[in-house]
Design an enzyme around this catalytic site. Structure first.
Site, PDB file in Angstrom:
ATOM      1  CG  PHE A 163     -32.796  49.236 -81.089  1.00  0.00           C
ATOM      2  CD1 PHE A 163     -32.202  48.013 -81.370  1.00  0.00           C
ATOM      3  CD2 PHE A 163     -33.814  49.688 -81.915  1.00  0.00           C
ATOM      4  CE1 PHE A 163     -32.616  47.261 -82.459  1.00  0.00           C
ATOM      5  CE2 PHE A 163     -34.226  48.940 -83.011  1.00  0.00           C
ATOM      6  CZ  PHE A 163     -33.638  47.719 -83.277  1.00  0.00           C
ATOM      7  CG  ASP A 250     -32.112  57.591 -82.556  1.00  0.00           C
ATOM      8  OD1 ASP A 250     -33.083  57.903 -83.275  1.00  0.00           O
ATOM      9  OD2 ASP A 250     -31.813  56.410 -82.297  1.00  0.00           O
ATOM     10  CE  LYS A 279     -39.366  53.605 -84.426  1.00  0.00           C
ATOM     11  NZ  LYS A 279     -39.882  52.305 -84.853  1.00  0.00           N
TER      12      LYS A 279
END
Length: 425
Positions: A163, A250, A279
């Site tokens: 994801f 990632d 983030k």
């Protein structure tokens, strides 16, 4: 028990039932959201108004321990004074120019990150999914320019259950039907293989010379904090080098201290070819993401082949620079590692008929709630009532990812709330 059963049976069929669990003031805000906003996300029924450190407050002044941290974004804690100060100062000085011009802080951030993390160059973007998109563009462009893959044949491998967002490229890489069904046609030449399986990875790399990259999360977050076996990352590095394929890590969620190291790949002392950050790169203060790689990879892009109006703005760069300095100065990776051990020790004592499994590294953790005992959403509602906020992943995994600034006493308070809630449902 009677209230719990009503929550369980009514959650999906009658959302108005959940409204009765919050004040009229909050109900009105939620109703307005439902009336004028999209319904593509399902927020927990609480209206937040203030944050500080590891705490959040709702509109009625009730305080909660934050065990979600904006999906592992607010590593530096809510409204960190240093971040607030830099944000205010930069807003009052120069907040946006676009990349049409040079700015003093853009190169400062790039130099700091490349020296800290051991890469040649950094390209800033805004959101994590944009970082993922850029990494794939870089890999394909490198594949054509350097590896000499025939035109339109470049293939990217992804681990199943990945994801990294919901852009068309991201959902094309997804194996979750909810993400990609009825959004096609999808991006071609995206292939998926099992996570944590070096044998299949090598079979793919050996048989398809058109593969330019393998993109993988070192720990699969949204899939339920899935941690690979020891040696998997070393194996990925070895195979990608052997077959001249770029390894894209990632680390949008796992990076910058969350798992007890600066990067999750540091657990096995490995270095990817392309690193994606997001983030915590801005501590949630402002959308900032970016990609680090070698000069060979990044300089395949010529002027006009990529860009972003907001990516690399003075405000974004100033905030990101301070956010990473806070992580370093306050040794938040070390704090995550130490406190993560406490989380594991405490939550592994919960009876298996209540929670079947604990998963985690550092302060990226998950507790699998036994579906025969309670629904994950139900548990989060009860935790909310007890003063702790989180959300389930994949229905049953209770996320435990507080700000990395959380103190041991705050952490233990939250863990006691979790244990007491599970034991009294």
């Amino acid at each position: 028990m009677q209230v719990v059963m009503r929550i369980t049976s009514s959650t999906n069929r009658n959302p108005n039932f959940l409204m009765r669990l919050v004040s009229t003031h909050q109900q009105n805000v939620i109703k307005r959201d439902e009336q004028y906003g999209g319904h593509h996300f399902k927020p927990l029924p609480v209206v937040l108004d203030k944050g500080e450190g590891a705490y959040l407050w709702d509109m009625d002044g009730k305080r909660y321990l934050d065990f979600l941290a904006g999906f592992a974004t607010v590593n530096q804690g809510h409204c960190h004074p240093r971040l607030v100060k830099v944000m205010r100062e930069q807003c009052g000085k120069l907040h946006h120019t676009s990349r049409a011009f040079f700015t003093s802080v853009h190169g400062e951030l790039a130099e700091y990150l490349t020296r800290l993390l051991g890469f040649d160059r950094f390209i800033p973007m805004n959101t994590g999914v944009e970082g993922g998109d850029l990494s794939i563009k870089l890999a394909r462009h490198w594949g054509y320019k350097i590896k000499k893959i025939p035109t339109d044949k470049a293939t990217v491998l992804f681990a199943e259950n990945n994801f990294w967002g919901r852009s068309l490229a991201a959902i094309s890489a997804s194996t979750e039907p909810l993400n990609y069904k009825d959004f096609g046609p999808l991006v071609p030449n995206f292939e998926k293989i099992p996570f944590d399986d070096l044998k299949i990875l090598e079979e793919k790399l050996k048989t398809n010379p058109h593969i330019c990259a393998f993109m993988v999360e070192p720990i699969q977050g949204e899939a339920g904090v899935r941690i690979p076996t020891d040696g998997y990352l070393r194996g990925v590095r070895h195979l990608c080098t052997k077959y001249n394929v770029l390894w894209i890590a990632d680390e949008v969620q796992t990076g910058l201290g969350r798992t007890g190291y600066r990067l999750a790949v540091d657990h096995e002392k490995q270095k990817p070819d392309i690193l994606i950050l997001g983030k915590a790169l801005s501590g949630g203060m402002y959308p900032v993401s970016g990609v680090l790689a070698s000069s060979e990879i990044i300089l395949t892009l010529q002027p006009g082949t990529h860009g972003s109006t907001y990516g690399g703005s003075p405000l974004a760069c100033a905030v990101a620079l301070e956010a990473v300095r806070i992580l370093e100065d306050e040794k938040l990776a070390e704090n995550a590692k130490r406190l993560g051990n406490i989380v594991r020790t405490e939550l592994e004592t919960i009876p298996r008929d209540l929670a079947t499994e604990f998963r985690g590294q550092g302060l990226l953790c998950g507790l699998m709630i036994n579906k025969d005992f309670a629904q994950g959403w139900q548990v989060c509602l009860r935790l909310r009532d007890a003063g702790l906020l989180s959300r389930p992943a994949h229905g049953q995994l209770l996320r435990i990812s507080p700000p990395l600034t959380i103190t041991e006493s705050q952490l233990r308070e939250g863990l006691e709330i979790i244990k007491k809630t599970l034991l009294t449902i």
